[in-house]
Design a protein around this motif. Sequence first.
Motif, PDB file in Angstrom:
ATOM      1  N   SER A  49      -1.623  -4.649   2.512  1.00 50.06           N
ATOM      2  CA  SER A  49      -1.732  -3.590   3.533  1.00 50.06           C
ATOM      3  C   SER A  49      -0.570  -3.637   4.509  1.00 50.06           C
ATOM      4  N   LYS A  66      -3.879   1.395  -2.955  1.00 51.14           N
ATOM      5  CA  LYS A  66      -4.601   0.984  -1.757  1.00 51.14           C
ATOM      6  C   LYS A  66      -4.988  -0.483  -1.897  1.00 51.14           C
ATOM      7  N   SER A  82       0.101   5.720  -5.133  1.00 53.08           N
ATOM      8  CA  SER A  82      -0.653   5.739  -3.864  1.00 53.08           C
ATOM      9  C   SER A  82      -1.655   4.596  -3.822  1.00 53.08           C
ATOM     10  N   ARG A  90      -4.685   9.721  -8.568  1.00 53.35           N
ATOM     11  CA  ARG A  90      -3.740   8.644  -8.246  1.00 53.35           C
ATOM     12  C   ARG A  90      -3.310   7.874  -9.500  1.00 53.35           C
ATOM     13  N   ALA A 121       0.843  -1.193   0.000  1.00 46.45           N
ATOM     14  CA  ALA A 121       0.000   0.000   0.000  1.00 46.45           C
ATOM     15  C   ALA A 121       0.883   1.249   0.000  1.00 46.45           C
TER      16      ALA A 121
END
Length: 124
Positions: free
Chosen positions: A124, A87, A85, A67, A14
């Motif tokens: 993550s 996620k 960036s 992004r 992430a």
Amino acid sequence: QVQLVESGGGLVQAGGSLRLSCAASGRTFSTYNMGWFRQAPGKEREFVAAISWSGDRTYYPDSVKGRFTISRDNAKNTLYLQMSSLKPEDTAVYYCAASDLNGVRWSSGEYDYWGQGTQVTVSS
């Protein structure tokens, strides 16, 4: 018709970045308006970005705006998606697609040709 092959997917943490490529062959790449879509397990295919045949117009949904950047090099018959960036919710199979219709398109039903997809996994 045009054949599309995606590459550049992989595993990223992430906050990291990836650049996807889509190599086109067959009919002249520069005649198509192009797009990127993604599909996560158990979810519908989702629009990610679109670009006009000349590259002068682009369109993004709010979920990736700021992004992700779509671009194309018509001399190299290649479409790109620069993702930053990242996620965990960006995890999906990413597909490039070509549309015969005029203008930038964001509905999957308006695209005529699709690649096989490349997996992007954001940890993550």
